[in-house]
Design a protein around this motif. Structure first.
Motif, PDB file in Angstrom:
ATOM      1  N   ILE A 218      73.240  35.149  69.612  1.00  0.00           N
ATOM      2  CA  ILE A 218      72.546  35.058  70.894  1.00  0.00           C
ATOM      3  C   ILE A 218      71.159  35.689  70.763  1.00  0.00           C
ATOM      4  N   THR A 219      70.223  35.238  71.611  1.00  0.00           N
ATOM      5  CA  THR A 219      68.900  35.867  71.651  1.00  0.00           C
ATOM      6  C   THR A 219      68.588  36.274  73.080  1.00  0.00           C
ATOM      7  N   GLY A 220      67.665  37.231  73.198  1.00  0.00           N
ATOM      8  CA  GLY A 220      67.210  37.658  74.513  1.00  0.00           C
ATOM      9  C   GLY A 220      65.847  38.306  74.428  1.00  0.00           C
ATOM     10  N   SER A 221      65.078  38.166  75.492  1.00  0.00           N
ATOM     11  CA  SER A 221      63.728  38.723  75.541  1.00  0.00           C
ATOM     12  C   SER A 221      63.654  39.982  76.387  1.00  0.00           C
ATOM     13  N   ASN A 222      64.805  40.585  76.657  1.00  0.00           N
ATOM     14  CA  ASN A 222      64.791  41.815  77.426  1.00  0.00           C
ATOM     15  C   ASN A 222      65.932  42.710  76.978  1.00  0.00           C
ATOM     16  N   ALA A 223      65.608  43.959  76.658  1.00  0.00           N
ATOM     17  CA  ALA A 223      66.610  44.892  76.149  1.00  0.00           C
ATOM     18  C   ALA A 223      67.666  45.226  77.182  1.00  0.00           C
ATOM     19  N   TYR A 224      67.411  44.921  78.461  1.00  0.00           N
ATOM     20  CA  TYR A 224      68.401  45.226  79.491  1.00  0.00           C
ATOM     21  C   TYR A 224      69.703  44.471  79.248  1.00  0.00           C
ATOM     22  N   MET A 225      69.615  43.342  78.526  1.00  0.00           N
ATOM     23  CA  MET A 225      70.824  42.579  78.237  1.00  0.00           C
ATOM     24  C   MET A 225      71.793  43.357  77.355  1.00  0.00           C
ATOM     25  N   LEU A 226      71.293  44.366  76.641  1.00  0.00           N
ATOM     26  CA  LEU A 226      72.157  45.149  75.775  1.00  0.00           C
ATOM     27  C   LEU A 226      72.627  46.439  76.433  1.00  0.00           C
ATOM     28  N   SER A 227      72.392  46.551  77.714  1.00  0.00           N
ATOM     29  CA  SER A 227      72.886  47.718  78.439  1.00  0.00           C
ATOM     30  C   SER A 227      73.905  47.264  79.469  1.00  0.00           C
ATOM     31  N   GLY A 228      74.446  48.208  80.157  1.00  0.00           N
ATOM     32  CA  GLY A 228      75.370  47.861  81.246  1.00  0.00           C
ATOM     33  C   GLY A 228      76.620  47.145  80.769  1.00  0.00           C
TER      34      GLY A 228
ATOM     35  N   ASP B  24      70.492  30.700  73.216  1.00  0.00           N
ATOM     36  CA  ASP B  24      69.115  31.180  73.174  1.00  0.00           C
ATOM     37  C   ASP B  24      68.634  31.576  74.569  1.00  0.00           C
ATOM     38  N   GLU B  25      68.130  32.800  74.702  1.00  0.00           N
ATOM     39  CA  GLU B  25      67.715  33.387  75.984  1.00  0.00           C
ATOM     40  C   GLU B  25      68.892  33.448  76.955  1.00  0.00           C
ATOM     41  N   ILE B  26      69.962  34.023  76.472  1.00  0.00           N
ATOM     42  CA  ILE B  26      71.235  34.062  77.187  1.00  0.00           C
ATOM     43  C   ILE B  26      71.155  34.896  78.469  1.00  0.00           C
ATOM     44  N   GLN B  27      70.154  35.797  78.573  1.00  0.00           N
ATOM     45  CA  GLN B  27      70.089  36.664  79.752  1.00  0.00           C
ATOM     46  C   GLN B  27      69.858  35.886  81.042  1.00  0.00           C
ATOM     47  N   LYS B  28      69.481  34.616  80.925  1.00  0.00           N
ATOM     48  CA  LYS B  28      69.278  33.796  82.115  1.00  0.00           C
ATOM     49  C   LYS B  28      70.590  33.428  82.803  1.00  0.00           C
ATOM     50  N   VAL B  29      71.711  33.572  82.104  1.00  0.00           N
ATOM     51  CA  VAL B  29      73.023  33.216  82.651  1.00  0.00           C
ATOM     52  C   VAL B  29      73.658  34.447  83.287  1.00  0.00           C
ATOM     53  N   SER B  30      73.900  34.369  84.578  1.00  0.00           N
ATOM     54  CA  SER B  30      74.554  35.473  85.257  1.00  0.00           C
ATOM     55  C   SER B  30      75.977  35.643  84.715  1.00  0.00           C
ATOM     56  N   SER B  31      76.357  36.885  84.441  1.00  0.00           N
ATOM     57  CA  SER B  31      77.694  37.213  83.914  1.00  0.00           C
ATOM     58  C   SER B  31      77.952  36.585  82.541  1.00  0.00           C
ATOM     59  N   PHE B  32      76.883  36.406  81.760  1.00  0.00           N
ATOM     60  CA  PHE B  32      77.059  35.771  80.447  1.00  0.00           C
ATOM     61  C   PHE B  32      77.963  36.585  79.531  1.00  0.00           C
ATOM     62  N   GLU B  33      78.049  37.909  79.775  1.00  0.00           N
ATOM     63  CA  GLU B  33      78.871  38.733  78.899  1.00  0.00           C
ATOM     64  C   GLU B  33      80.340  38.313  78.945  1.00  0.00           C
TER      65      GLU B  33
END
Length: 407
Positions: free
Chosen positions: A115-125, A90-99
């Motif tokens: 997984i969940t995230g509060s920012n669409a940037y996690m689905l880019s890059g 939950d809120e995985i974007q807080k982990v650097s290099s989580f991908e």
């Protein structure tokens, strides 16, 4: 706990499929609660507790797992040999290099990842590169009017007025909704999204030197207020820039573009592209932006009366999204159709207006729909009940009735 049945059924339908389930949406729209509800569903249907591994990165208990190697080791130790392990992050974007963690877990046998995230940037890059074709996004929104009315239990007309004023964030629906309490709650949400979620976005962008950082929170809030005030009107980066310059801010279109992108990636605003109905092509210029929650919109705008029609238009836009449509703005000649809703190749055209009772308004709303020469359904949504009916194939429907129908 409020059951978000629509989203829960989506997770159930994807259970055990070999794709990563990514639940996205603005902070406090119910993502964490949804994961808990799905975990309860698993337990009630024979999944043993040890088969569920759940980490919420907003909980201090899991602070040591913000290092991606520590997180991977933690989960690997808890995988159930020979049985399915359900992994919730939950809120995985807080982990650097989580991908890297997600990708490594995905290739393990018998894993099912959510997984969940509060920012669409996690689905880019990097994540998009790692997971191309291997994830499904479940885009979560605040309460629909139907959900809000059912949960509050107040009379329909009062519920609609409340919904227009206070919005549909889940906690708002169950709290003591005095003006002071609602305003204080929305202030906390808004500041958290603007500052905290943008910070999460920044930390992921540090590896990309070509991406400009969001450093001016005052500018970010100014742009947010501008977009909130022009909902339902075509907007370009140039028009936003010109407004800021006329207000005494020295800013470039590139900077404005970055800040608008940050607001959309944080799920505060959603863009709608314009589509030329006659030419059958998307238009590059002048998108419209809709704000995810009218309560937040009313909170950040100066306390004065705003156009009722545009507020209803905002509600309809997100309701169409909830119902699984791709939503665009229609252009036919010099006229405009408020929404083209597309699903599985089928189109539906919508006009939205507060009142159709004046002959001038009636003709204005009907004219673009009459100009469309195909046979797809054409609907006008309005608050009034006097004009409801069928006019040469164009339906006029009360918007509250439409919102309360089963999707």
């Amino acid at each position: 706990m409020i059951i978000r049945e629509e989203y829960l059924q989506q997770l159930i339908s994807w259970k055990d499929e070999q794709v990563i389930k990514v639940v996205t949406g603005i902070r406090r729209c119910g993502k964490s609660t949804l994961l808990k509800q799905f975990q309860e569903y698993l337990r009630q249907n024979g999944t043993e507790p040890e088969q569920i591994v759940s980490v919420n990165f907003e909980d201090l208990e899991f602070e040591d797992l913000l290092d991606y190697k520590a997180l991977y080791s933690y989960i690997r130790e808890r995988l159930c040999s020979g049985r399915k392990t359900y992994i919730f992050l939950d809120e995985i974007q807080k982990v650097s290099s989580f991908e890297k963690v997600i990708d490594s877990l995905y290739i393990q046998e018998n894993t099912d990842i959510y997984i969940t995230g509060s920012n669409a940037y996690m689905l880019s890059g990097d994540l998009a590169t790692f997971l191309t074709g291997r994830y499904v996004e479940i885009a979560m929104l605040p309460f629909s009017f139907k959900e809000y009315a059912e949960i509050t239990g107040i009379p329909r007309e009062q519920a609609f007025a409340d919904y227009m004023k206070n919005g549909g964030l889940p906690y708002v629906a169950v709290m003591d909704r005095t003006d002071e309490k609602v305003d204080a709650y929305l202030e906390g949400i808004y500041n958290t999204v603007i500052i905290k979620d943008i910070e999460d976005r920044q930390s992921r962008r540090e590896r990309d030197p070509e991406k400009r950082k969001i450093t001016d929170i005052v500018l970010l809030k100014t742009i947010a207020r501008f977009l909130a005030g022009v909902i339902g009107s075509p907007v370009s980066i140039r028009s936003v820039t010109d407004y800021l310059i006329s207000s005494g801010r020295k800013v470039s279109p590139n900077t404005v573009d970055d800040y608008v992108e940050a607001l959309t990636e944080a799920f505060i605003f959603y863009p709608a592209e314009r589509f030329d109905i006659t030419g059958k092509q998307l238009l590059k210029n002048n998108k419209k932006f809709y704000m995810v929650d009218l309560g937040l919109r009313n909170h950040i705008l100066p306390k004065r009366r705003y156009d009722l029609g545009f507020s209803i238009e905002n509600i309809v836009f997100f309701e169409l999204m909830r119902r699984g449509y791709k939503v665009m703005i229609g252009k036919i000649g010099r006229a405009e159709v408020d929404f083209i809703a597309q699903k599985q190749g089928v189109l539906t055209y919508y006009q939205v207006t507060a009142d159709m009772t004046s002959q001038e308004t009636f003709e204005r709303e009907m004219r673009p729909l009459r100009a469309i020469r195909d046979n797809y359904e054409k609907i006008v949504l309005t608050l009034d009940r006097f004009t409801i009916g069928n006019y040469d194939g164009i339906k006029v429907v009360n918007v509250e009735d439409w919102l309360l129908r089963k999707a």
